[in-house]
Design a protein around this motif. Sequence first.
Motif, short mmCIF file in Angstrom:
data_model
loop_
_atom_site.label_atom_id
_atom_site.label_comp_id
_atom_site.label_asym_id
_atom_site.label_seq_id
_atom_site.Cartn_x
_atom_site.Cartn_y
_atom_site.Cartn_z
N VAL A 13 -14.40 -31.82 -4.12
CA VAL A 13 -15.50 -31.67 -3.15
C VAL A 13 -15.96 -33.01 -2.57
CG1 VAL A 13 -16.34 -29.59 -4.31
CG2 VAL A 13 -17.37 -31.80 -4.89
N THR A 14 -15.42 -34.10 -3.08
CA THR A 14 -15.86 -35.42 -2.65
C THR A 14 -15.55 -35.68 -1.17
OG1 THR A 14 -13.75 -36.18 -3.50
CG2 THR A 14 -15.67 -36.58 -4.88
N HIS A 15 -16.43 -36.45 -0.56
CA HIS A 15 -16.21 -36.86 0.83
C HIS A 15 -15.70 -38.29 0.84
CE1 HIS A 15 -19.27 -33.73 2.55
NE2 HIS A 15 -18.35 -33.21 1.77
N PRO A 16 -14.97 -38.68 1.90
CA PRO A 16 -14.45 -40.05 1.93
C PRO A 16 -15.57 -41.08 1.88
CG PRO A 16 -13.97 -38.86 3.99
CD PRO A 16 -14.54 -37.88 3.04
N THR A 17 -15.30 -42.20 1.24
CA THR A 17 -16.30 -43.27 1.15
C THR A 17 -16.43 -43.95 2.52
OG1 THR A 17 -14.63 -44.92 0.60
CG2 THR A 17 -15.62 -43.73 -1.25
N PRO A 18 -17.51 -44.71 2.73
CA PRO A 18 -17.62 -45.45 4.00
C PRO A 18 -16.40 -46.36 4.24
CG PRO A 18 -19.72 -45.45 2.82
CD PRO A 18 -18.72 -44.81 1.90
N ALA A 19 -15.90 -46.99 3.18
CA ALA A 19 -14.72 -47.87 3.36
C ALA A 19 -13.51 -47.05 3.83
CB ALA A 19 -14.40 -48.59 2.05
N MET A 20 -13.38 -45.83 3.31
CA MET A 20 -12.27 -44.97 3.75
C MET A 20 -12.44 -44.60 5.22
SD MET A 20 -11.77 -42.31 0.61
CE MET A 20 -11.35 -42.88 -1.02
N ARG A 21 -13.66 -44.23 5.58
CA ARG A 21 -13.89 -43.83 6.99
C ARG A 21 -13.57 -44.99 7.93
NH1 ARG A 21 -16.96 -38.91 7.65
NH2 ARG A 21 -17.80 -38.18 5.67
N GLU A 22 -13.96 -46.18 7.53
CA GLU A 22 -13.67 -47.36 8.36
C GLU A 22 -12.18 -47.59 8.47
OE1 GLU A 22 -15.56 -51.19 7.48
OE2 GLU A 22 -17.41 -49.99 7.36
N ALA A 23 -11.52 -47.48 7.32
CA ALA A 23 -10.06 -47.70 7.32
C ALA A 23 -9.36 -46.64 8.17
CB ALA A 23 -9.53 -47.66 5.89
N MET A 24 -9.85 -45.41 8.13
CA MET A 24 -9.25 -44.34 8.93
C MET A 24 -9.43 -44.63 10.42
SD MET A 24 -10.54 -41.20 6.52
CE MET A 24 -9.65 -39.79 7.14
N TYR A 25 -10.63 -45.09 10.75
CA TYR A 25 -10.93 -45.39 12.16
C TYR A 25 -10.00 -46.47 12.70
CZ TYR A 25 -13.63 -46.40 16.33
OH TYR A 25 -14.01 -46.56 17.63
N GLY A 26 -9.78 -47.47 11.87
CA GLY A 26 -9.01 -48.63 12.35
C GLY A 26 -7.52 -48.56 12.02
N ALA A 27 -7.05 -47.43 11.48
CA ALA A 27 -5.67 -47.39 10.97
C ALA A 27 -4.64 -47.63 12.06
CB ALA A 27 -5.42 -46.04 10.31
N GLU A 28 -3.65 -48.43 11.71
CA GLU A 28 -2.51 -48.64 12.60
C GLU A 28 -1.61 -47.40 12.47
OE1 GLU A 28 0.74 -52.07 13.01
OE2 GLU A 28 -0.77 -52.41 11.46
N LEU A 29 -1.21 -46.81 13.60
CA LEU A 29 -0.52 -45.53 13.53
C LEU A 29 0.85 -45.54 14.21
CD1 LEU A 29 -3.60 -43.25 14.42
CD2 LEU A 29 -2.72 -43.81 12.14
N GLY A 30 1.68 -44.58 13.83
CA GLY A 30 2.97 -44.37 14.48
C GLY A 30 3.39 -42.94 14.19
N ASP A 31 4.62 -42.59 14.54
CA ASP A 31 5.09 -41.22 14.28
C ASP A 31 5.81 -41.22 12.93
OD1 ASP A 31 6.46 -38.80 14.16
OD2 ASP A 31 6.52 -38.65 16.34
#
Length: 350
Positions: A13-31
């Motif tokens: 039931v845990t929600h992502p931590t603030p550090a996780m949310r930040e990392a998700m926002y800034g994540a480098e992405l590809g296919d």
Amino acid sequence: MPDRTIDLRSDTVTHPTPAMREAMYGAELGDDVYGEDPTVNRLEELSAERLGKEAAVMLLSGTMGNLVGILAQTRHGDEAIVGAHSHIFLNEAGGPAALGGVQLHTVPTQRGVMTPDAVEGALRDPRNLHHPRSTLVCIENTHNRDGGAAVPVQAMDTVADVAHRNGLRVHVDGARLFNAAVALDVPIARLVRGADTVQFCLSKGLGCPAGSLLVGDAAVIQEARRWRKMIGGGLRQSGIIAAAGVVALEQMVDRLAEDHRNAKRLAQGLNSIPGLVVDVDAVDTNIIMLDVDDQRVDPKSFVARLREQGVKIGSPYGPRIRLVTHYQVTSDDVDFTLRAAEHALDLVAA
Ligand SMILES: Cc1ncc(COP(=O)(O)O)c(C=O)c1O
């Protein structure tokens, strides 16, 4: 409505931590289906390295990780040996049978441990045409239904030895493997040294919104990638999920000890309330199994009364009540829960 909610139903039931949310926002992405998501690649490399194996593949869930791990190491008509209370046997919708044609052969577990005799006794005779082929043994660590029991290194090694001596491979359902390693104070790579594949979840005690990793040698992980694709698990910019996973591995592992301390204190407190029984010594990690031992008290009403006070607990596996601590449960929440439990019991017994 209660002004406070403490959710002890599961660590999922845990929600992502603030550090996780930040990392998700800034994540480098590809296919990722092209193997081009740098964040997924990083998480997979980090996971393989942590567990001391060659390679890893990210999957959506623990169920998918177990399924793909089994499919990659068996053929239709094979048999896999699993614990009688294992999640794979009880709670994964019969996936190995439905999708892999794999029959499950259950053996008893005691606090998550299978005896070597039980495993040997379950082996089929490869020369007997009447028998299915035994090809895989699955160990669950920590063992959910056995109360979050951390299966010790020696017990893991012993089962792996029996399996390998008889030509079987070993898969570990490590949905909460990091909890086991922390509780046993053993390096995680050592704990799974005898395993051929290991599935661990990011979305339980480690606090991520989703994701699991399957690790093993390069060949088996390549095969697992094929199965993942076949069941529709090939994702594209999945670095969004992997970014939280990297944070989890870097920041959320050592703190699991705090969840274990909270669970122990909660167990002790509950056990000291007349009418409630917990085997405190059996609480190795973040899971507590609670029994109500008072003729006047219906466990369902007790659970309902607790919920009215904002404490959510459940009985996912039958009559026993399960409580699970996680990073969103504080020491103060433990005190609150104990007071609420006493109050709920008084109300129900009245
Ligand atoms: C021991 C164990 N294995 C596997 C799973 C499956 O994980 P998921 O819910 O991510 O499919 C769970 C889920 O609670 C579990 O407890």
